[in-house]
Design a protein around this motif. Structure first.
Motif, PDB file in Angstrom:
ATOM      1  N   LYS A   1     -47.507 -90.487  13.973  1.00 24.05           N
ATOM      2  CA  LYS A   1     -48.841 -90.463  14.545  1.00 24.05           C
ATOM      3  C   LYS A   1     -49.029 -91.672  15.456  1.00 24.05           C
ATOM      4  O   LYS A   1     -48.259 -92.641  15.393  1.00 24.05           O
ATOM      5  N   VAL A   2     -50.073 -91.619  16.283  1.00 20.95           N
ATOM      6  CA  VAL A   2     -50.347 -92.719  17.213  1.00 20.95           C
ATOM      7  C   VAL A   2     -50.560 -94.014  16.437  1.00 20.95           C
ATOM      8  O   VAL A   2     -50.044 -95.076  16.813  1.00 20.95           O
ATOM      9  N   GLY A   3     -51.316 -93.962  15.348  1.00 22.07           N
ATOM     10  CA  GLY A   3     -51.561 -95.160  14.553  1.00 22.07           C
ATOM     11  C   GLY A   3     -50.298 -95.754  13.970  1.00 22.07           C
ATOM     12  O   GLY A   3     -50.143 -96.980  13.902  1.00 22.07           O
ATOM     13  N   GLU A   4     -49.374 -94.906  13.544  1.00 27.37           N
ATOM     14  CA  GLU A   4     -48.099 -95.396  12.997  1.00 27.37           C
ATOM     15  C   GLU A   4     -47.276 -96.086  14.082  1.00 27.37           C
ATOM     16  O   GLU A   4     -46.638 -97.111  13.830  1.00 27.37           O
ATOM     17  N   ILE A   5     -47.289 -95.517  15.280  1.00 23.51           N
ATOM     18  CA  ILE A   5     -46.567 -96.136  16.399  1.00 23.51           C
ATOM     19  C   ILE A   5     -47.160 -97.507  16.702  1.00 23.51           C
ATOM     20  O   ILE A   5     -46.441 -98.487  16.896  1.00 23.51           O
ATOM     21  N   LEU A   6     -48.483 -97.596  16.709  1.00 22.05           N
ATOM     22  CA  LEU A   6     -49.137 -98.870  16.997  1.00 22.05           C
ATOM     23  C   LEU A   6     -48.858 -99.894  15.902  1.00 22.05           C
ATOM     24  O   LEU A   6     -48.661-101.083  16.191  1.00 22.05           O
ATOM     25  N   ASP A   7     -48.805 -99.462  14.657  1.00 25.14           N
ATOM     26  CA  ASP A   7     -48.490-100.381  13.559  1.00 25.14           C
ATOM     27  C   ASP A   7     -47.071-100.922  13.685  1.00 25.14           C
ATOM     28  O   ASP A   7     -46.832-102.115  13.437  1.00 25.14           O
ATOM     29  N   GLU A   8     -46.126-100.074  14.067  1.00 28.83           N
ATOM     30  CA  GLU A   8     -44.740-100.513  14.216  1.00 28.83           C
ATOM     31  C   GLU A   8     -44.581-101.575  15.296  1.00 28.83           C
ATOM     32  O   GLU A   8     -43.766-102.479  15.179  1.00 28.83           O
ATOM     33  N   HIS A   9     -45.362-101.445  16.370  1.00 27.12           N
ATOM     34  CA  HIS A   9     -45.233-102.360  17.503  1.00 27.12           C
ATOM     35  C   HIS A   9     -46.286-103.462  17.474  1.00 27.12           C
ATOM     36  O   HIS A   9     -46.478-104.156  18.484  1.00 27.12           O
ATOM     37  N   ASP A  10     -46.977-103.628  16.350  1.00 26.08           N
ATOM     38  CA  ASP A  10     -48.006-104.656  16.179  1.00 26.08           C
ATOM     39  C   ASP A  10     -49.062-104.594  17.286  1.00 26.08           C
ATOM     40  O   ASP A  10     -49.511-105.624  17.789  1.00 26.08           O
ATOM     41  N   ALA A  11     -49.455-103.387  17.654  1.00 22.14           N
ATOM     42  CA  ALA A  11     -50.469-103.198  18.689  1.00 22.14           C
ATOM     43  C   ALA A  11     -51.707-102.510  18.129  1.00 22.14           C
ATOM     44  O   ALA A  11     -52.579-102.097  18.882  1.00 22.14           O
ATOM     45  N   ALA A  12     -51.790-102.394  16.796  1.00 17.52           N
ATOM     46  CA  ALA A  12     -52.917-101.715  16.181  1.00 17.52           C
ATOM     47  C   ALA A  12     -54.175-102.563  16.325  1.00 17.52           C
ATOM     48  O   ALA A  12     -54.108-103.796  16.315  1.00 17.52           O
TER      49      ALA A  12
END
Length: 154
Positions: free
Chosen positions: A74-85
């Protein structure tokens, strides 16, 4: 599902079509989609805005109907992985912005009882969401106040 602050039932929404794999006409590389998601997040877009931009604009001119089908995340998971959440979850941030707007309106219009009730309902939803997110997404000692909401919004 019933509404939270009324006795009425809500109207049912449309369901997302079930799909197991990405459509043939959208052959975008998963890495390119992840890069675009992080890029849009760094520009200041919320996760829902990122999904709409990928659907409308796409990546390299090819629309992305569903990020999860392409990347498996999901978009949120991608952002969490790249520290962009985002620091505050999007739904809580939107409610805080609404409460600030309503409070500012109430300062100018003290006899607007309909908006006073709307502010009470909104603050109730905020407190409920804070209890839900406390510890994981929000600090344990955080409590809602108008001043805290203004600080988060700005």
């Amino acid at each position: 599902m019933a509404r939270m602050h009324t006795r009425r039932r809500g109207s049912s929404g449309s369901d997302k079509p079930t799909a197991d794999e990405n459509p043939e006409w959208s052959d975008v590389d998963a890495d390119a989609v992840e890069e675009r998601v992080v890029e849009l997040a760094q520009q200041g877009d919320d996760p829902s805005q990122i999904g709409m931009k990928l659907r409308d604009e796409g990546v390299q001119g090819v629309p992305v109907p569903d990020v999860k089908l392409v990347t498996g995340k999901k978009v949120g998971e991608i952002l969490d992985e790249h520290d962009a959440a985002p620091e505050v979850p999007e739904d809580l941030r939107n409610l805080l912005a609404r409460a600030v707007r309503l409070r500012d309106h109430m300062d100018e219009n003290q006899t607007d009882y309909q908006n006073k009730r709307a502010l009470q309902n909104t603050e109730s939803k905020i407190r409920r969401l804070i209890d839900y997110y406390r510890g994981d997404e929000i600090d344990e000692e955080f409590t809602y106040s108008y001043e805290a909401a203004v600080e988060i919004i700005e």
